[in-house]
Write a protein that holds these residues in place. Structure first.
Motif, PDB file in Angstrom:
ATOM      1  N   PHE A   1       3.819 -20.240 -50.629  1.00  0.00           N
ATOM      2  CA  PHE A   1       5.154 -19.954 -51.841  1.00  0.00           C
ATOM      3  C   PHE A   1       5.484 -18.370 -51.826  1.00  0.00           C
ATOM      4  O   PHE A   1       5.663 -17.691 -50.491  1.00  0.00           O
ATOM      5  CB  PHE A   1       4.640 -20.186 -53.671  1.00  0.00           C
ATOM      6  CG  PHE A   1       4.627 -21.576 -53.733  1.00  0.00           C
ATOM      7  CD1 PHE A   1       5.430 -22.179 -53.738  1.00  0.00           C
ATOM      8  CD2 PHE A   1       3.580 -22.660 -53.293  1.00  0.00           C
ATOM      9  CE1 PHE A   1       5.527 -24.026 -54.625  1.00  0.00           C
ATOM     10  CE2 PHE A   1       3.252 -23.787 -52.989  1.00  0.00           C
ATOM     11  CZ  PHE A   1       4.663 -24.380 -54.082  1.00  0.00           C
ATOM     12  N   GLU A   2       6.228 -17.737 -52.671  1.00  0.00           N
ATOM     13  CA  GLU A   2       7.088 -16.705 -52.398  1.00  0.00           C
ATOM     14  C   GLU A   2       5.985 -15.633 -52.808  1.00  0.00           C
ATOM     15  O   GLU A   2       6.092 -14.546 -52.111  1.00  0.00           O
ATOM     16  CB  GLU A   2       7.972 -16.816 -53.459  1.00  0.00           C
ATOM     17  CG  GLU A   2       9.064 -17.269 -52.746  1.00  0.00           C
ATOM     18  CD  GLU A   2      10.070 -17.651 -53.660  1.00  0.00           C
ATOM     19  OE1 GLU A   2      10.825 -17.826 -53.765  1.00  0.00           O
ATOM     20  OE2 GLU A   2       9.601 -18.324 -55.415  1.00  0.00           O
ATOM     21  N   HIS A   3       5.179 -15.373 -53.777  1.00  0.00           N
ATOM     22  CA  HIS A   3       3.885 -14.288 -53.791  1.00  0.00           C
ATOM     23  C   HIS A   3       3.517 -15.141 -54.432  1.00  0.00           C
ATOM     24  O   HIS A   3       3.018 -16.242 -55.297  1.00  0.00           O
ATOM     25  CB  HIS A   3       5.245 -13.565 -54.963  1.00  0.00           C
ATOM     26  CG  HIS A   3       4.352 -12.654 -55.154  1.00  0.00           C
ATOM     27  ND1 HIS A   3       3.670 -11.920 -56.351  1.00  0.00           N
ATOM     28  CD2 HIS A   3       4.501 -10.969 -54.721  1.00  0.00           C
ATOM     29  CE1 HIS A   3       3.491 -10.471 -56.592  1.00  0.00           C
ATOM     30  NE2 HIS A   3       3.900  -9.874 -55.534  1.00  0.00           N
ATOM     31  N   SER A   4       2.146 -14.018 -55.069  1.00  0.00           N
ATOM     32  CA  SER A   4       0.875 -14.328 -55.439  1.00  0.00           C
ATOM     33  C   SER A   4       0.316 -13.053 -56.155  1.00  0.00           C
ATOM     34  O   SER A   4       0.578 -12.150 -55.752  1.00  0.00           O
ATOM     35  CB  SER A   4      -0.468 -14.513 -53.752  1.00  0.00           C
ATOM     36  OG  SER A   4      -1.492 -14.776 -55.257  1.00  0.00           O
ATOM     37  N   GLU A   5      -0.410 -13.746 -57.521  1.00  0.00           N
ATOM     38  CA  GLU A   5      -1.118 -12.335 -58.055  1.00  0.00           C
ATOM     39  C   GLU A   5      -2.005 -11.502 -57.387  1.00  0.00           C
ATOM     40  O   GLU A   5      -2.508 -10.677 -57.510  1.00  0.00           O
ATOM     41  CB  GLU A   5      -0.702 -13.123 -59.354  1.00  0.00           C
ATOM     42  CG  GLU A   5      -0.102 -12.894 -60.359  1.00  0.00           C
ATOM     43  CD  GLU A   5      -0.791 -12.909 -62.066  1.00  0.00           C
ATOM     44  OE1 GLU A   5       0.382 -13.045 -63.082  1.00  0.00           O
ATOM     45  OE2 GLU A   5      -1.299 -13.806 -62.111  1.00  0.00           O
TER      46      GLU A   5
ATOM     47  N   GLN B   1      -1.246 -22.198 -51.855  1.00  0.00           N
ATOM     48  CA  GLN B   1      -0.576 -21.073 -52.296  1.00  0.00           C
ATOM     49  C   GLN B   1      -0.025 -20.295 -51.120  1.00  0.00           C
ATOM     50  O   GLN B   1       1.288 -19.931 -52.092  1.00  0.00           O
ATOM     51  CB  GLN B   1      -1.925 -20.172 -52.623  1.00  0.00           C
ATOM     52  CG  GLN B   1      -2.688 -21.457 -53.418  1.00  0.00           C
ATOM     53  CD  GLN B   1      -3.824 -20.086 -53.972  1.00  0.00           C
ATOM     54  OE1 GLN B   1      -4.025 -19.525 -54.337  1.00  0.00           O
ATOM     55  NE2 GLN B   1      -4.102 -20.488 -54.547  1.00  0.00           N
TER      56      GLN B   1
ATOM     57  N   GLY C   1       8.575 -23.517 -58.673  1.00  0.00           N
ATOM     58  CA  GLY C   1       9.969 -22.218 -58.668  1.00  0.00           C
ATOM     59  C   GLY C   1      11.103 -23.896 -59.308  1.00  0.00           C
ATOM     60  O   GLY C   1      11.776 -23.713 -59.655  1.00  0.00           O
TER      61      GLY C   1
ATOM     62  N   ASP D   1      -1.492  -8.554 -55.432  1.00  0.00           N
ATOM     63  CA  ASP D   1       0.563  -8.613 -55.051  1.00  0.00           C
ATOM     64  C   ASP D   1       0.921  -8.617 -53.564  1.00  0.00           C
ATOM     65  O   ASP D   1       1.227  -8.092 -53.027  1.00  0.00           O
ATOM     66  CB  ASP D   1       0.447  -7.347 -55.344  1.00  0.00           C
ATOM     67  CG  ASP D   1       2.309  -7.137 -56.021  1.00  0.00           C
ATOM     68  OD1 ASP D   1       2.862  -7.701 -56.646  1.00  0.00           O
ATOM     69  OD2 ASP D   1       2.444  -5.530 -56.149  1.00  0.00           O
TER      70      ASP D   1
ATOM     71  N   GLY E   1       6.955 -17.897 -48.185  1.00  0.00           N
ATOM     72  CA  GLY E   1       7.935 -17.877 -48.910  1.00  0.00           C
ATOM     73  C   GLY E   1       8.453 -19.084 -48.680  1.00  0.00           C
ATOM     74  O   GLY E   1      10.271 -19.135 -48.404  1.00  0.00           O
TER      75      GLY E   1
ATOM     76  N   ARG F   1       5.512 -19.480 -57.469  1.00  0.00           N
ATOM     77  CA  ARG F   1       4.535 -18.095 -57.557  1.00  0.00           C
ATOM     78  C   ARG F   1       3.538 -18.555 -57.538  1.00  0.00           C
ATOM     79  O   ARG F   1       3.008 -19.852 -57.816  1.00  0.00           O
ATOM     80  CB  ARG F   1       5.211 -16.616 -58.697  1.00  0.00           C
ATOM     81  CG  ARG F   1       4.916 -17.352 -59.830  1.00  0.00           C
ATOM     82  CD  ARG F   1       5.651 -15.850 -60.175  1.00  0.00           C
ATOM     83  NE  ARG F   1       5.685 -16.247 -62.517  1.00  0.00           N
ATOM     84  CZ  ARG F   1       5.405 -16.062 -63.276  1.00  0.00           C
ATOM     85  NH1 ARG F   1       5.195 -15.101 -62.800  1.00  0.00           N
ATOM     86  NH2 ARG F   1       5.557 -16.479 -63.959  1.00  0.00           N
TER      87      ARG F   1
ATOM     88  N   PRO G   1       3.173 -10.519 -51.592  1.00  0.00           N
ATOM     89  CA  PRO G   1       3.995 -10.760 -50.611  1.00  0.00           C
ATOM     90  C   PRO G   1       3.243 -12.249 -49.900  1.00  0.00           C
ATOM     91  O   PRO G   1       3.022 -12.064 -49.021  1.00  0.00           O
ATOM     92  CB  PRO G   1       5.047 -10.491 -49.713  1.00  0.00           C
ATOM     93  CG  PRO G   1       4.044  -8.772 -50.832  1.00  0.00           C
ATOM     94  CD  PRO G   1       3.512  -9.122 -50.683  1.00  0.00           C
ATOM     95  N   CYS G   2       4.175 -13.902 -49.835  1.00  0.00           N
ATOM     96  CA  CYS G   2       3.651 -14.728 -48.585  1.00  0.00           C
ATOM     97  C   CYS G   2       4.674 -14.853 -48.253  1.00  0.00           C
ATOM     98  O   CYS G   2       5.113 -14.498 -48.263  1.00  0.00           O
ATOM     99  CB  CYS G   2       3.251 -15.664 -49.978  1.00  0.00           C
ATOM    100  SG  CYS G   2       1.578 -15.220 -50.839  1.00  0.00           S
TER     101      CYS G   2
END
Length: 226
Positions: free
Chosen positions: A90-94, A87, A163, A97, A102, A107, A99-100
């Motif tokens: 990737f760029e972002h996780s809900e 997980q 993505g 909120d 990338g 996401r 930022p990962c």
């Protein structure tokens, strides 16, 4: 001479189980659990495990100075991400909120409560926990000897939305299709836990020990992944 397999220790993975599984499938290989950047970058292959919450995971990576090490390893050698280790590529996780790293485009989303019903209208539990099928969508050395639709063990409340479609190497139904494996160049990453997935999982880990990271996945023909 570096280790054959370095398992990254950032305090968030089921490291003993992962390490023992690799020792089982490759008893002659040197397997180390480490947070040492030199050892990680000196290894032939790198495993990025993880469990828990995305905010905690990213905080520990930053606190231990491992962001650049993980990024460099993911660009330079056979690299296996497991569960949270998939997980945060990737760029972002809900989740929180957050930022990962990338490294891959896409996401991470929470299973939506309104969609969690089976075809009989029964409510499905979140987290998604237990055995489920993985449907292979690309040919890849990591799938060697693993039947399409083989069952693996999952524990998660969030899933990857890649993505780019060609990143997806496998999907699972719960109840809709979500990405359960991704592949790009030398990176292969999975949402499930191969170390807890009996023969199919052990085969995947054995394949990783043999994989040179240089064979790119190709889209399946109509019959190739059946």
């Amino acid at each position: 001479m570096g280790a054959d397999v370095a398992i990254i220790d950032y305090g968030m993975g089921n490291l003993r189980s992962v390490s023992k599984a690799f020792e089982h499938v490759a008893p002659m290989a040197s397997v180390v659990v480490t947070a040492d950047p030199e050892v990680i970058l000196g290894a032939a292959r790198v495993v990025f495990p993880g469990q828990g919450a995305a905010p905690d995971c990213m905080r520990e990576i930053e606190a231990r100075g491992l962001r650049e090490v993980i990024t460099q390893a993911a660009r330079s050698k056979p690299f296996l991400g497991i569960c949270m280790g998939q997980q945060v590529l990737f760029e972002h996780s809900e989740e929180g909120d957050t930022p990962c790293l990338g490294i891959l485009p896409g996401r991470v989303l929470r299973f939506p409560a309104e969609a969690m019903h089976d075809d009989k209208g029964q409510r499905l539990k979140v987290p998604h926990m237990g055995w489920n099928e993985v449907h292979q969508t690309s040919e890849h050395p990591m799938w060697a000897g693993i039947p399409n639709g083989a069952r693996f063990y999952f524990v998660h409340s969030y899933y990857v939305e890649a993505g780019e479609p060609d990143l997806v190497a496998g999907f699972t139904l719960y109840p809709f299709a979500f990405t359960s494996a991704v592949a790009r160049d030398n990176i292969f990453a999975v949402q499930f836990h191969p170390e807890k997935s009996q023969s199919a999982g052990l085969t995947l880990l054995a394949n990783f020990v043999m994989w040179d990271g240089k064979v790119k996945p190709t889209a399946c023909s109509a019959d190739a992944c059946l």
